[in-house]
Design a protein around this motif. Structure first.
Motif, PDB file in Angstrom:
ATOM      1  N   CYS A  51     -36.703  34.087 -67.644  1.00 29.11           N
ATOM      2  CA  CYS A  51     -37.940  33.911 -66.610  1.00 29.11           C
ATOM      3  C   CYS A  51     -37.703  33.458 -65.210  1.00 29.11           C
ATOM      4  N   GLY A  52     -36.414  33.321 -64.902  1.00 27.52           N
ATOM      5  CA  GLY A  52     -36.204  32.927 -63.536  1.00 27.52           C
ATOM      6  C   GLY A  52     -36.197  31.385 -62.902  1.00 27.52           C
ATOM      7  N   GLU A  53     -36.874  30.717 -63.996  1.00 22.85           N
ATOM      8  CA  GLU A  53     -36.918  29.165 -64.009  1.00 22.85           C
ATOM      9  C   GLU A  53     -35.755  28.380 -63.393  1.00 22.85           C
ATOM     10  N   VAL A  54     -36.021  27.658 -62.358  1.00 24.48           N
ATOM     11  CA  VAL A  54     -34.611  26.643 -61.955  1.00 24.48           C
ATOM     12  C   VAL A  54     -35.089  25.579 -62.283  1.00 24.48           C
ATOM     13  N   PHE A  55     -34.070  24.794 -63.130  1.00 21.54           N
ATOM     14  CA  PHE A  55     -34.409  23.468 -63.673  1.00 21.54           C
ATOM     15  C   PHE A  55     -33.008  22.669 -63.663  1.00 21.54           C
ATOM     16  N   GLU A  56     -33.277  21.475 -63.942  1.00 25.98           N
ATOM     17  CA  GLU A  56     -32.140  20.527 -64.208  1.00 25.98           C
ATOM     18  C   GLU A  56     -32.086  20.114 -65.516  1.00 25.98           C
TER      19      GLU A  56
END
Length: 88
Positions: A41-46
């Motif tokens: 989905c292209g989500e950027v997460f930590e």
């Protein structure tokens, strides 16, 4: 260097504590300075330090579950600076 090999047998617990401490510091630093990009989905997460420690990883990827889409995949590793550029 030779003397440390001889000390290794008698003070093995000290060397174990030093290596474990270094490993913990490395994982904490990595969790603070890197984020991940979901290929679905292209989500950027930590991720948390614990999840960063126990998750399988490759050279520039880590096998994680995306918090947005819930898909497990090999997420690309990004520096925190790249994360802010991608969010804009």
């Amino acid at each position: 260097m030779i003397s440390s090999v001889f000390l290794l047998a008698s003070y093995w617990y000290l060397w174990l504590m030093i290596v474990a401490g270094f490993l913990i510091l490395l994982v904490v630093w990595h969790a603070k300075n890197f984020a991940y990009l979901c290929p679905g989905c292209g989500e950027v997460f930590e991720v948390s330090t614990l999840k960063g420690f126990i998750s399988p990883n490759g050279v520039n990827k880590k096998y994680l579950r995306c918090p947005r889409c819930g898909k497990k995949a090999w997420a690309d590793m990004l520096r925190i600076k790249e994360k802010t550029v991608l969010k804009k």
